[in-house]
Design an enzyme around this catalytic site. Structure first.
Site, PDB file in Angstrom:
ATOM      1  N   GLY A 201       0.791  -1.230   0.000  1.00  0.00           N
ATOM      2  CA  GLY A 201       0.000   0.000   0.000  1.00  0.00           C
ATOM      3  C   GLY A 201       0.819   1.274   0.000  1.00  0.00           C
ATOM      4  N   CYS A 326      24.206   1.706   4.491  1.00  0.00           N
ATOM      5  CA  CYS A 326      25.311   1.942   5.409  1.00  0.00           C
ATOM      6  C   CYS A 326      25.382   0.780   6.398  1.00  0.00           C
ATOM      7  CB  CYS A 326      25.030   3.233   6.153  1.00  0.00           C
ATOM      8  SG  CYS A 326      26.349   3.714   7.218  1.00  0.00           S
TER       9      CYS A 326
END
Ligand code: PLP
Length: 404
Positions: A201, A326
């Site tokens: 959604g 990261c």
């Protein structure tokens, strides 16, 4: 005065549409009944869920009983792949690609650790699959094939219609992660023989935490969550009624706006891309320039860190995304760009801009106004200075990386 927000990270998540918000609101307040209860209030919620199911089915060219509501793309992907494999002999092979989202990639990794054979197909420098290689990988031991419809980082579209036909002809169950494709490219499952399809959604202007899984009639199914009899026994747990209603309305709107995605949004993306490539030296496009989503561009700025670019863009009110995640202090380039063989110096500077129907020409103008200066400044800094800048910006605004 704070700078106006320029939101160009719609592949990460999208703002909830006004119409969607209005449609879901009553189900958080006055129409709060549990759909499994026996009174009129509950019947309202049940009816609303079935209306939403029809909307989602219509968007996909599917039948309402082929739609199962879930908590999002990740749950849909996991349910589909595990359903397919559980219907096949133990030790059946999973075939997938090296560029899937973590919702598929990390499930494949776990299955491999548990001893299941897994084949991950590579892509070429434009992020394309080799269909001959795919055909060769579908052997007699293959239990399931999972290939994403559109890549979340580069927007590259895989030829799902062709792949579905191939899987069907080999008797292999086929799942597609269409989280990034639904609402952006036309999908008609009455003509495309996929067995399972995942959607989410929050990638199409509904809220986070709701999604759907398409399960072709007759395809094997095994519930991931076991408990109550909701969703016809296919997904236990009290329904997220407001979220489901929101997804239904978002699906209706997506049908209405799909041509805009492919005209106005595409034109905005193209202008942004052309502007960046012509104003920033040593910038290169990542991915297939033709076969890709109309809203996405992924551009590498050589010898600059994507993270520094994002942080300086953020200071100007511009939200974008890097291709890298990261991990504990070291900057790992994205698995998608690595699979494409993008050189290390370019993969680190990858930046993704992803648009939606809420973007305007003014948003594109703003990026083209600020970005060339940001790239110039970052290139002028010594590598040491760049690291220092990135570190100081990072502490000022720490933010964990996530699957996007
Ligand atoms: N698959 C793709 C291609 C995605 O881009 C995402 C979200 O970024 C997901 C799956 C996961 O969806 P969700 O966040 O709804 O679990």
């Amino acid at each position: 005065m704070s700078k106006p927000l320029v939101y160009l990270d719609n592949n990460a998540t999208t703002p909830v549409a006004d119409e969607v918000f209005e449609a879901m609101r009553p189900f958080l307040r006055e129409s709060f009944g549990n759909p499994s209860s026996m009174y009129g209030l509950a019947a309202e919620a049940r009816k609303a869920i079935e209306r939403a199911r029809e909307e989602v089915a219509q968007l996909l060219g599917a039948r309402p009983d082929e739609i199962v509501f879930t908590s999002g793309g990740t749950e849909s992907d996991n349910t589909a792949i595990l359903s397919a494999l559980s219907s096949r002999p133990a030790g059946a092979r999973l075939v997938t690609t090296r560029v899937e989202h973590a919702a598929v990639g990390n499930l494949a990794r776990r299955l491999r650790e548990e001893g299941r054979p897994v084949t991950e197909l590579g892509v070429d420098s434009r992020g394309r699959l080799d269909l001959d290689e795919l055909a060769a990988a579908l052997g007699p031991d293959t239990g399931a094939l999972s290939v994403m419809w559109a890549n979340n980082e580069t927007g590259v579209l895989f030829p799902i219609e062709e792949i579905a036909e191939l899987a069907r002809s080999r008797g292999v169950l086929f799942h597609t992660d269409a989280v990034q494709a639904v609402g952006k490219v036309p999908i008609d499952l009455s003509r495309t023989p996929v067995d399972y399809l995942a959607l989410s959604g929050h990638k199409l202007h509904a809220p986070k935490g709701v999604g759907a899984l398409y399960v072709r009639r007759g395809a094997p199914f095994r519930p991931l969550l076991v408990g109550g009899h909701q969703e016809g026994g296919r997904r236990a747990g009290t329904e997220n009624v407001a979220g489901i209603v929101a997804l239904g309305e978002a699906a209706r709107l997506a049908r209405e706006h799909i041509s805009e995605e492919n005209t106005r949004v595409r034109a905005l993306r193209d202008r942004l891309e052309r502007g960046i490539l012509s104003s920033c030296p040593s910038a290169r496009l990542n991915g297939d320039p033709v076969h890709r989503l109309p809203n996405t561009t992924n551009i590498s700025f050589e010898y600059v860190e994507g993270e520094s670019i994002l942080l300086l863009l953020d200071r100007e009110g511009v939200c974008a995304s890097s291709g890298s995640a990261c991990t504990t202090g070291s900057l790992e380039p994205s698995h998608v760009l690595r699979a494409m063989g993008v050189p290390y110096t370019a993969a680190h500077g990858a930046t993704r801009f992803s648009l939606s129907r809420y973007n305007t020409d003014a948003d594109v103008d703003r990026v083209l106004e600020v970005l060339p200066g940001i790239i110039r400044r970052l290139r002028e800094l010594s590598p040491f200075g760049r690291e220092e800048l990135a570190a100081s910006l990072r502490t000022a605004q720490a933010r964990p990386a996530a699957g996007r």
